[in-house]
Scaffold this active site. Structure first.
Site, PDB file in Angstrom:
ATOM      1  N   TYR A 141      15.932  -4.550   1.742  1.00  0.00           N
ATOM      2  CA  TYR A 141      16.273  -3.356   0.983  1.00  0.00           C
ATOM      3  C   TYR A 141      17.601  -2.746   1.425  1.00  0.00           C
ATOM      4  O   TYR A 141      18.288  -2.114   0.632  1.00  0.00           O
ATOM      5  CB  TYR A 141      15.174  -2.294   1.149  1.00  0.00           C
ATOM      6  CG  TYR A 141      14.023  -2.442   0.200  1.00  0.00           C
ATOM      7  CD1 TYR A 141      13.201  -3.561   0.226  1.00  0.00           C
ATOM      8  CD2 TYR A 141      13.736  -1.436  -0.727  1.00  0.00           C
ATOM      9  CE1 TYR A 141      12.138  -3.677  -0.633  1.00  0.00           C
ATOM     10  CE2 TYR A 141      12.672  -1.541  -1.587  1.00  0.00           C
ATOM     11  CZ  TYR A 141      11.874  -2.665  -1.544  1.00  0.00           C
ATOM     12  OH  TYR A 141      10.816  -2.764  -2.410  1.00  0.00           O
ATOM     13  N   LYS A 191       6.344 -13.851   7.783  1.00  0.00           N
ATOM     14  CA  LYS A 191       6.555 -15.207   7.274  1.00  0.00           C
ATOM     15  C   LYS A 191       7.293 -15.956   8.396  1.00  0.00           C
ATOM     16  O   LYS A 191       8.401 -16.483   8.208  1.00  0.00           O
ATOM     17  CB  LYS A 191       7.363 -15.128   5.962  1.00  0.00           C
ATOM     18  CG  LYS A 191       7.474 -16.445   5.215  1.00  0.00           C
ATOM     19  CD  LYS A 191       6.182 -16.909   4.561  1.00  0.00           C
ATOM     20  CE  LYS A 191       6.370 -18.287   3.943  1.00  0.00           C
ATOM     21  NZ  LYS A 191       5.093 -18.877   3.471  1.00  0.00           N
ATOM     22  N   ASP A 223       1.753 -14.986   2.528  1.00  0.00           N
ATOM     23  CA  ASP A 223       1.090 -15.649   1.391  1.00  0.00           C
ATOM     24  C   ASP A 223      -0.418 -15.685   1.608  1.00  0.00           C
ATOM     25  O   ASP A 223      -1.211 -15.364   0.729  1.00  0.00           O
ATOM     26  CB  ASP A 223       1.681 -17.051   1.145  1.00  0.00           C
ATOM     27  CG  ASP A 223       1.831 -17.901   2.390  1.00  0.00           C
ATOM     28  OD1 ASP A 223       1.587 -17.409   3.518  1.00  0.00           O
ATOM     29  OD2 ASP A 223       2.188 -19.095   2.255  1.00  0.00           O
ATOM     30  N   ASP A 247       5.876  -3.525   0.176  1.00  0.00           N
ATOM     31  CA  ASP A 247       5.999  -3.089  -1.214  1.00  0.00           C
ATOM     32  C   ASP A 247       5.035  -3.887  -2.089  1.00  0.00           C
ATOM     33  O   ASP A 247       4.284  -3.333  -2.897  1.00  0.00           O
ATOM     34  CB  ASP A 247       7.445  -3.294  -1.692  1.00  0.00           C
ATOM     35  CG  ASP A 247       7.626  -2.917  -3.141  1.00  0.00           C
ATOM     36  OD1 ASP A 247       7.143  -1.851  -3.539  1.00  0.00           O
ATOM     37  OD2 ASP A 247       8.245  -3.707  -3.894  1.00  0.00           O
ATOM     38  N   ASP A 251       0.974  -2.615  -3.771  1.00  0.00           N
ATOM     39  CA  ASP A 251       0.552  -2.625  -5.174  1.00  0.00           C
ATOM     40  C   ASP A 251      -0.710  -3.466  -5.340  1.00  0.00           C
ATOM     41  O   ASP A 251      -1.631  -3.116  -6.081  1.00  0.00           O
ATOM     42  CB  ASP A 251       1.645  -3.216  -6.084  1.00  0.00           C
ATOM     43  CG  ASP A 251       2.644  -2.167  -6.560  1.00  0.00           C
ATOM     44  OD1 ASP A 251       2.928  -1.236  -5.782  1.00  0.00           O
ATOM     45  OD2 ASP A 251       3.147  -2.283  -7.701  1.00  0.00           O
TER      46      ASP A 251
HETATM   47  C1  IPM Z   1       7.659   1.781  -4.023  1.00  0.00           C
HETATM   48  C2  IPM Z   1       8.598   1.458  -5.158  1.00  0.00           C
HETATM   49  C3  IPM Z   1      10.029   1.536  -4.648  1.00  0.00           C
HETATM   50  C4  IPM Z   1      10.173   0.507  -3.525  1.00  0.00           C
HETATM   51  C5  IPM Z   1      11.110   1.328  -5.731  1.00  0.00           C
HETATM   52  C6  IPM Z   1      10.966   2.288  -6.872  1.00  0.00           C
HETATM   53  C7  IPM Z   1      12.499   1.409  -5.142  1.00  0.00           C
HETATM   54  O1  IPM Z   1       8.286   0.227  -5.702  1.00  0.00           O
HETATM   55  O2  IPM Z   1       7.787   2.894  -3.453  1.00  0.00           O
HETATM   56  O3  IPM Z   1       6.796   0.973  -3.727  1.00  0.00           O
HETATM   57  O4  IPM Z   1      10.388  -0.678  -3.787  1.00  0.00           O
HETATM   58  O5  IPM Z   1      10.085   0.922  -2.363  1.00  0.00           O
HETATM   59 MG    MG Z   2       6.481  -0.609  -4.956  1.00  0.00          MG
END
Ligand code: IPM
Ligand code: MG
Length: 358
Positions: A141, A191, A223, A247, A251
């Site tokens: 990032y 990894k 993975d 990240d 999710d």
């Molecule tokens: C998160 C989001 C952010 C990230 C994006 C919007 C930059 O996906 O907070 O998980 O990747 O950190």
């Molecule tokens: Mg995210």
């Protein structure tokens, strides 16, 4: 106590969900005798439109001079063609960096009322209680160099994944400290079979682990961790991982417990803590009043806990959320085919009422 906050509603569903989180904070302040002082500032696409800068100077200043920051979401397809530094996301990455918020805590907890919302069988997901500790200021990032160069058709893009030992040390300490207050298990995800960054990561995490003999430390390639997260989510306690893996896995953890809309986060370790739901701006449903505000409301609970040490207040908000879910309240993302759903504002006001009753 005076709760001096900067609110950054941002883009998409950000404003809708932060409105509800602020109402809940107001109810908490009244109930427990605190004074809420708020200032609202622009970030992301909203700031780009007004100032051509996704993090205007006065927004950064306001954040740095308050005690905590509550953020909604950033991101809008409108800016997809913009260069990287003029995208809404750049504002979020910059505010994280300016605040020094290197430790991103993303709890994924299963609510028993939501058995039907998870795509997994109830017996697999029941009891899931994971704390993802995501490194937030390093890795691909922020690594330099980064670029896209060349003529269309033969362009080359470069990103750099980079970690220094001290960056791994400090995030590992956060993970182990949290594990000590939980089930005393840390799974470090990397990894290391491919990446030098991950080999350094594994080395440093192992060394820091020796300071915490009571904590059981494991290592897993990302993975295989992704697979285990859906196969046996209840095996996990604290997951410690670098920025991009965190990240992605957070999710996924949101999907496992039923909806990304429920997930809260705290970004701490720097001068001022930043609190935001994990879900993002969801432009497809923005402005319809159907977004789930619980991720934002639970982020407000984390704010009370981590920035102000108000554990009772934080737990009150969390119990209020559980109780409205137990009573059957569902936003569209949580409602099954045969269930009725309520609006963002209705969900918020049910939590407010529940906070008042607690
Ligand atoms: C998160 C989001 C952010 C990230 C994006 C919007 C930059 O996906 O907070 O998980 O990747 O950190
Ligand atoms: Mg995210």
């Amino acid at each position: 106590m005076i709760l001096n906050l900067t609110v950054l509603p941002g883009d998409g569903i950000g404003p809708e969900v932060t409105d509800e989180a602020v109402l809940v904070l107001q109810a908490v302040a009244t109930r427990f005798g605190h004074e809420l002082r708020l200032q609202s500032k622009l970030i992301g696409g909203a700031a780009l439109k007004a100032t051509n800068d996704p993090l205007p100077g006065d927004t950064a200043q306001a954040c740095l001079s308050s005690s905590a920051v509550l953020l909604g979401a950033v991101g809008s397809p409108e800016f997809d063609k913009n260069p990287g530094h003029l995208r809404p996301e750049a504002g979020l990455l910059r505010v994280r960096r300016e605040l020094g918020a290197y430790a991103n805590l993303r709890p994924a907890t299963f609510f028993s009322a939501l058995e039907d919302s998870s795509p997994l069988r109830p017996e697999l997901v029941r009891g899931t209680d994971i704390m993802i500790v995501r490194e937030l200021l390093g890795g691909a990032y922020f690594g330099q160099p980064r670029s896209i160069e060349g003529e269309a058709g033969s362009r080359v893009a470069v990103n750099t994944m980079c970690y220094a030992e001290h960056e791994v040390e400090r995030i590992a300490q956060v993970a182990f400290d949290l594990a000590m207050k939980r089930k005393k298990k840390v799974l470090s995800v990397d990894k290391a079979n491919v990446l030098e960054c991950s080999r350094l990561w594994r080395d440093v995490v192992t060394r820091i682990g020796t300071d915490y003999p009571a904590v059981k430390l494991g290592h897993q390639y990302v993975d295989s961790a992704a697979m285990l997260l859906v196969q046996r989510p209840t095996d996990f306690d604290v997951i410690l991982t670098e920025n991009m893996f965190g990240d992605i896995l957070s999710d996924q953890a949101g999907g496992v417990v039923g909806s990304l809309g429920l997930l809260a986060s705290a970004s701490i370790g720097g001068k001022v803590g930043l609190y935001e739901p994990v879900h993002g701006s969801a432009p497809d449903i923005a402005g319809k009043g159907i977004a789930n505000p619980l991720g934002a409301i639970l982020s407000a609970a984390m704010l009370l806990r981590h920035s102000f040490g108000l554990e009772t207040e934080a737990a009150t908000v969390e119990r209020a959320v559980s109780s409205v879910l137990d009573a059957g309240a569902r936003t569209a993302d949580l409602a099954g085919k045969s269930q009725a759903s309520i609006s963002t504002a209705e969900m918020g006001s049910r939590v407010v009422k529940s906070v008042k009753r607690m």
